[in-house]
Scaffold this motif. Structure first.
Motif, PDB file in Angstrom:
ATOM      1  N   THR A   3       0.865  -1.207  -0.020  1.00  0.00           N
ATOM      2  CA  THR A   3       0.073   0.153   0.081  1.00  0.00           C
ATOM      3  C   THR A   3       0.900   1.299   0.103  1.00  0.00           C
ATOM      4  N   ALA A   5       0.451   5.532   0.340  1.00  0.00           N
ATOM      5  CA  ALA A   5      -0.643   6.539   0.548  1.00  0.00           C
ATOM      6  C   ALA A   5      -0.378   7.688  -0.574  1.00  0.00           C
ATOM      7  N   VAL A  58      -7.730   1.202   4.686  1.00  0.00           N
ATOM      8  CA  VAL A  58      -7.319   2.024   3.305  1.00  0.00           C
ATOM      9  C   VAL A  58      -8.291   2.311   2.530  1.00  0.00           C
ATOM     10  N   THR A  92      -5.331   5.829  -1.296  1.00  0.00           N
ATOM     11  CA  THR A  92      -4.220   4.916  -1.049  1.00  0.00           C
ATOM     12  C   THR A  92      -4.155   3.959  -2.249  1.00  0.00           C
TER      13      THR A  92
END
Length: 118
Positions: A3, A5, A58, A92
């Motif tokens: 992941t 951002a 997320v 994200t």
């Protein structure tokens, strides 16, 4: 699963008149307003079992938002970008997918500013 951002736009102070105008413009569209309301309770409005990431952590994948609205992916992406510019959601990246969730802290700040200034 990786992941990342996404960089958020330079967020102006919530009481900056230009920032408030961005919020009002974003919320003036009924679909964008509905999206923000749905994202308040993502488990209730989106198929969590089909998600690849925790919607609370997320957010909700654009493809799930697109499926629920029936709008083109480009339209959904433009709507979400508008909400992000207004500081109402955060994006994200999870692999090649973009997920969005509400920015509750920012929304609370905006509610406070509105309560004091209007």
């Amino acid at each position: 699963m990786t992941t990342h951002a996404l960089p958020s736009p330079d967020a102006a102070a919530p009481d900056d008149p230009a920032q408030l105008l961005e919020v009002f413009k974003a919320l003036a569209n009924p679909v964008r307003l509905q999206l923000l309301q749905w994202l308040r309770e993502p488990e209730r409005h989106f198929p969590v079992e089909e998600g690849i990431a925790d919607p609370d952590e997320v957010g909700v994948c654009v493809s799930h938002i697109q499926a629920k609205t029936g709008l083109a992916q480009s339209t959904v992406s433009a709507y979400m970008a508008s909400l992000q510019r207004a500081g109402l959601v955060r994006a994200t990246r999870v692999g090649k997918w973009t997920h969005y969730r509400r920015d509750e802290q920012r929304i609370a700040q905006l509610v406070d500013v509105l309560g004091r200034s209007l």
